[in-house]
Write an enzyme that holds these catalytic residues in place. Sequence first.
Site, PDB file in Angstrom:
ATOM      1  N   HIS A 153       0.846  -1.204   0.000  1.00 35.41           N
ATOM      2  CA  HIS A 153       0.000   0.000   0.000  1.00 35.41           C
ATOM      3  C   HIS A 153       0.884   1.257   0.000  1.00 35.41           C
ATOM      4  O   HIS A 153       0.611   2.224  -0.716  1.00 35.41           O
ATOM      5  CB  HIS A 153      -0.857   0.071   1.269  1.00 35.41           C
TER       6      HIS A 153
ATOM      7  N   GLN B 196      -9.304  -7.196 -10.705  1.00 37.22           N
ATOM      8  CA  GLN B 196      -9.974  -6.013 -10.134  1.00 37.22           C
ATOM      9  C   GLN B 196      -9.544  -4.744 -10.881  1.00 37.22           C
ATOM     10  O   GLN B 196     -10.370  -3.888 -11.211  1.00 37.22           O
ATOM     11  CB  GLN B 196      -9.615  -5.908  -8.646  1.00 37.22           C
TER      12      GLN B 196
HETATM   13  O1  PAF Z   1      -8.197  -3.890  -3.259  1.00 36.31           O
HETATM   14  C1  PAF Z   1      -8.815  -3.509  -2.249  1.00 36.31           C
HETATM   15  O2  PAF Z   1      -8.248  -3.278  -1.179  1.00 36.31           O
HETATM   16  C2  PAF Z   1     -10.323  -3.321  -2.338  1.00 36.31           C
HETATM   17  O3  PAF Z   1     -10.887  -4.241  -3.199  1.00 36.31           O
HETATM   18  C3  PAF Z   1     -10.724  -1.874  -2.720  1.00 36.31           C
HETATM   19  C4  PAF Z   1     -10.231  -1.520  -4.112  1.00 36.31           C
HETATM   20  C5  PAF Z   1     -10.167  -0.900  -1.701  1.00 36.31           C
HETATM   21  C6  PAF Z   1     -12.249  -1.751  -2.730  1.00 36.31           C
HETATM   22  O4  PAF Z   1     -12.792  -2.051  -1.491  1.00 36.31           O
END
Ligand code: PAF
Length: 279
Positions: free
Chosen positions: A36, A153
């Site tokens: 992150h 995603q």
């Molecule tokens: O990847 C993630 O942490 C989640 O899927 C997100 C993009 C924050 C959506 O809740």
Amino acid sequence: MEVFDTLTKFQKVLNKNHTNRTIGCVPTMGALHDGHLSLIKQAKNENDIVVVSIFVNPTQFNNNSDLLNYPKTLEADLALLEQIGCDIVFTPSVLEMYPHGEVSESFNFDGLELEMEGKFRPGHFDGVGTIVKRLLEIVKPTNAYFGEKDYQQLLIIKKMVSELKMPINIVPCPIFREANGLAMSSRNERLTAEHRDEANLIYKCLLNVKSDFKKKTIKELNSEVKAIFKNHSFFDLEYFVIADTQSLKPAKSINPNLEYRAFIATYAGEIRLIDNITL
Ligand code: PAF
């Protein structure tokens, strides 16, 4: 660093103080790790201000115990964000994000949602689409950052943003790995020490597939990976798929005009892990 847990205050500050400035948005579910932080650092380099959201989104969990056990480390997260120089953090409640109940919108992502994770986590991508759309509508960022560990995603969010004609640049960020090669994930915290060590098997396997990609058939590669996981007592392989990077359709043979990635989802004990690699 400013922290907001209500929409009204958050939007007031964004609208009043940050018009005409580029905004980088990093949506997260908290339990922040170096992966992150790498997204946030990139956002800091490329925008005037950085907004990080921390919200464990209930509608994207198809398994209630996974939702209940999802690590929640808000204080530590805020300390890390302060340290790294994040400007604004948004930590809304479920009621704030779902005032009319925890229900997802239904999306059509052109079949992308039906492959891999979509097969094993019904409703997951409707949940992701719902929350990411809402966050992007609220923050209206110039750039939004998503990790390639969740490659499916990432494609789905790109598709949604383009269909909705949102003027937002979706920035893919490379996978960040632990020293042993395991892809960083908030779920890694829940692995036993032994499983965490052994989970380097996932990356080793992906590296083998990458080096053998031009030498072996897809069928051979599929069988090899399945055999490796079958022989390992810790892991329960959910899928291994080689797919083209645009449609995510599983490849049966190689078309030299397409690009491919290999994708793995496996349980290590109770914990579900995913990873992928470009081929
Ligand atoms: O990847 C993630 O942490 C989640 O899927 C997100 C993009 C924050 C959506 O809740």
